[in-house]
Scaffold this motif. Structure first.
Motif, mmCIF file in Angstrom:
data_model
loop_
_atom_site.group_PDB
_atom_site.id
_atom_site.type_symbol
_atom_site.label_atom_id
_atom_site.label_comp_id
_atom_site.label_asym_id
_atom_site.label_seq_id
_atom_site.Cartn_x
_atom_site.Cartn_y
_atom_site.Cartn_z
ATOM 1 N N PHE A 87 -38.417 -37.944 26.122
ATOM 2 C CA PHE A 87 -38.103 -39.264 26.680
ATOM 3 C C PHE A 87 -39.345 -40.159 26.678
ATOM 4 O O PHE A 87 -39.291 -41.334 26.308
ATOM 5 N N ALA A 88 -40.487 -39.592 27.071
ATOM 6 C CA ALA A 88 -41.739 -40.362 27.136
ATOM 7 C C ALA A 88 -42.138 -40.899 25.763
ATOM 8 O O ALA A 88 -42.625 -42.034 25.640
ATOM 9 N N LYS A 89 -41.915 -40.092 24.723
ATOM 10 C CA LYS A 89 -42.270 -40.536 23.367
ATOM 11 C C LYS A 89 -41.461 -41.760 22.944
ATOM 12 O O LYS A 89 -41.931 -42.587 22.159
ATOM 13 N N GLN A 90 -40.235 -41.868 23.473
ATOM 14 C CA GLN A 90 -39.368 -42.986 23.111
ATOM 15 C C GLN A 90 -39.798 -44.291 23.773
ATOM 16 O O GLN A 90 -39.573 -45.370 23.218
ATOM 17 N N ILE A 91 -40.392 -44.220 24.968
ATOM 18 C CA ILE A 91 -40.624 -45.451 25.730
ATOM 19 C C ILE A 91 -42.095 -45.788 25.978
ATOM 20 O O ILE A 91 -42.404 -46.901 26.390
ATOM 21 N N LEU A 92 -43.002 -44.839 25.741
ATOM 22 C CA LEU A 92 -44.429 -45.090 25.990
ATOM 23 C C LEU A 92 -45.199 -45.224 24.682
ATOM 24 O O LEU A 92 -44.795 -44.685 23.656
ATOM 25 N N GLN A 93 -46.316 -45.921 24.735
ATOM 26 C CA GLN A 93 -47.168 -46.103 23.556
ATOM 27 C C GLN A 93 -48.562 -45.545 23.832
ATOM 28 O O GLN A 93 -49.268 -46.032 24.723
ATOM 29 N N GLU A 94 -48.910 -44.497 23.085
ATOM 30 C CA GLU A 94 -50.215 -43.850 23.199
ATOM 31 C C GLU A 94 -50.636 -43.661 24.657
ATOM 32 O O GLU A 94 -51.673 -44.155 25.109
#
Length: 478
Positions: free
Chosen positions: A177-184
């Motif tokens: 989920f974090a990979k979908q909504i966060l950037q680096e």
């Protein structure tokens, strides 16, 4: 407000947030996560003086939304920042208040996903200039099935924003989920899924019928200031409250069945020490901060091992001591093994008080093989089940009779089974069918059935007589 020194999560998170970096922060409950994201966010808001809604905080429960809104009010007292809590379970007047606040544009919106979407569908929620998105207790939101709602909300937010994800656990679904909504994002992980060291954890192996008796002993002997008792079944809350009140304790319950006003009134009483015992479902296990809770009792073992950590995290907060007591029946012993594996510690199993009787033996593997009922054929399991009443034993005895009848059916009319498998199920149990050829006894059995039906339901007389060839199938269906 009593903040003198930053907790570890605050000390590590605040610099990253002030540098406008996306962040995944994982820390056990009660470590100060809320202030870790509110303090730097309020600082940014007070400096920028936005004239639009700049911050959205998404949370899983109404209680947590209300609590964060209260903390914003305290922390932002000298900044002039405004906030509104958006959650369901309210009357029409509260909906109108929420609509007014959303239309005028509060600096910070704290919301449960479902309620926010309901407002967004009306067209007056403006989040097109949002600067900060914060997800608190993200793992709980995904566990509660909010994934689609979250993605729907996030799809309508500006892509250029700072996103902060706070969670008490970090399962694979959170990382995906974090990979979908966060950037680096930067990452912080502190003591994942470990209870505070100053919690005295105790286990009682009990039958369900013994739980209230053991609880009565605990309440009588322990020096209890305030206690939360957790149950996984919301329909058990009222029964437990009544039992506690009969014992002479001031107790009330909170579950999703109660209105929001009732829940808030009960929680306020508990905070003001007007209640000694609060009986609650897992709506109270996340993020709710009440001072000086001396005891947590798990009336039953939570389904997920992580929820055990959250539940007992209601006590021993901010460095205080606390006690967590868990009742484990036969079918919950496997869950206890998973909890011990998660926290990397074997928990002490205490003996039951003498007048309570003997509890089940600790045999998670054996109980699992026996279908999680403590072994239907073992004497201790039957003995422990009886005090709960005939309701518990009755169905098991009835089930045994059914099985013995099945064996007789399989033995006597075995020849008929292959000849007429479709109707044998309706006629085999009747003794007349073992005499003579298969076909005549079935006809006799069916006639008896029709006569009984006519006596019970006179209105069905004509269809039964007129529909002789098809009535056996109808009877079987009934």
């Amino acid at each position: 407000m009593g903040y003198k020194q930053a907790t570890p999560i605050q000390a590590q998170a605040i610099p990253h947030i002030l540098e406008s970096k996306d962040l995944i922060a994982c820390a056990q409950t009660g470590t100060g996560k809320t202030a870790a994201f509110l303090v730097p966010t309020l600082s940014r808001i007070s400096e920028a003086k936005y004239d639009f809604t700049s911050t959205l905080i998404l949370v899983p429960t109404r209680e947590l939304a209300k609590q964060i809104d209260d903390q914003v009010e305290g922390l932002s007292y000298f900044t002039g920042a405004t906030s509104i809590a958006i959650y369901g379970g309210n009357n029409a007047q509260n909906w109108d208040q929420q609509k007014k606040a959303l239309t005028s544009g509060a600096d910070i919106i704290i919301a449960t996903p479902g309620r926010l979407i309901a407002h967004m569908q009306m067209g007056y929620v403006k989040l097109d200039q949002l600067k900060y998105l914060i997800l608190d207790e993200a793992d709980k939101m995904l566990d509660m099935g909010f994934m689609d709602d979250l993605m729907k909300i996030i799809s309508q937010l500006p892509k250029e924003r700072q996103t902060l994800l706070f969670s008490a656990t970090m399962p694979p679904k959170i990382r995906t989920f974090a990979k979908q909504i966060l950037q680096e994002p930067e990452e912080i992980s502190l003591s994942i899924s470990k209870p505070a060291a100053n919690i005295d954890q105790r286990i009682y192996l009990v039958y369900d019928s013994q739980k209230l008796k053991v609880l009565q002993h605990i309440l009588k002997d322990a020096q209890i200031q305030t206690m939360i008792l957790f149950t996984s079944r919301k329909n058990a809350v009222n029964d437990i409250v009544r039992s506690l009140q009969k014992m002479g304790f001031q107790a009330e319950g909170i579950s999703s069945d109660r209105t929001q006003d009732e829940r808030e009134a009960t929680l306020q009483k508990f905070r003001n020490k007007q209640l000694q015992v609060l009986v609650a479902t897992d709506v109270m296990s996340r993020g709710i901060d009440v001072d000086n809770i001396s005891h947590v009792v798990n009336f039953d073992v939570p389904q997920d091992a992580e929820d055990y950590v959250h539940r007992i995290g209601r006590t021993a907060r901010a460095g205080a001591d606390g006690m967590a007591i868990t009742f484990v029946n036969e079918q919950d012993q496997e869950r206890l093994v998973k909890i011990e594996k998660l926290i990397e510690r074997e928990l002490p199993k205490l003996p039951l008080p003498e007048d309570v009787g003997e509890g089940p033996a600790f045999d998670p593997v054996g109980n699992s093989r026996r279908g999680g009922r403590g072994g239907r054929g073992t004497t201790p399991a039957r003995r422990g089940g009886r005090p709960e009443g005939a309701r518990g034993e009755g169905p098991r005895r009835e089930g045994n009779r059914d099985r013995s009848q099945n064996r007789r059916r399989d033995g006597k009319p075995s020849g008929e089974k292959s000849a007429a498998p479709t109707t044998e199920g309706t006629t085999a149990p009747r003794p007349p069918k073992t005499e003579g050829q298969p076909q005549p006894p079935r006809a006799e059995g069916e006639e008896i059935k029709r006569k009984k039906k006519r006596r019970k339901k006179p209105a069905n007389r004509k269809p039964a007589e007129g529909g002789q060839p098809t009535s056996p199938a109808a009877t079987a269906a009934e």
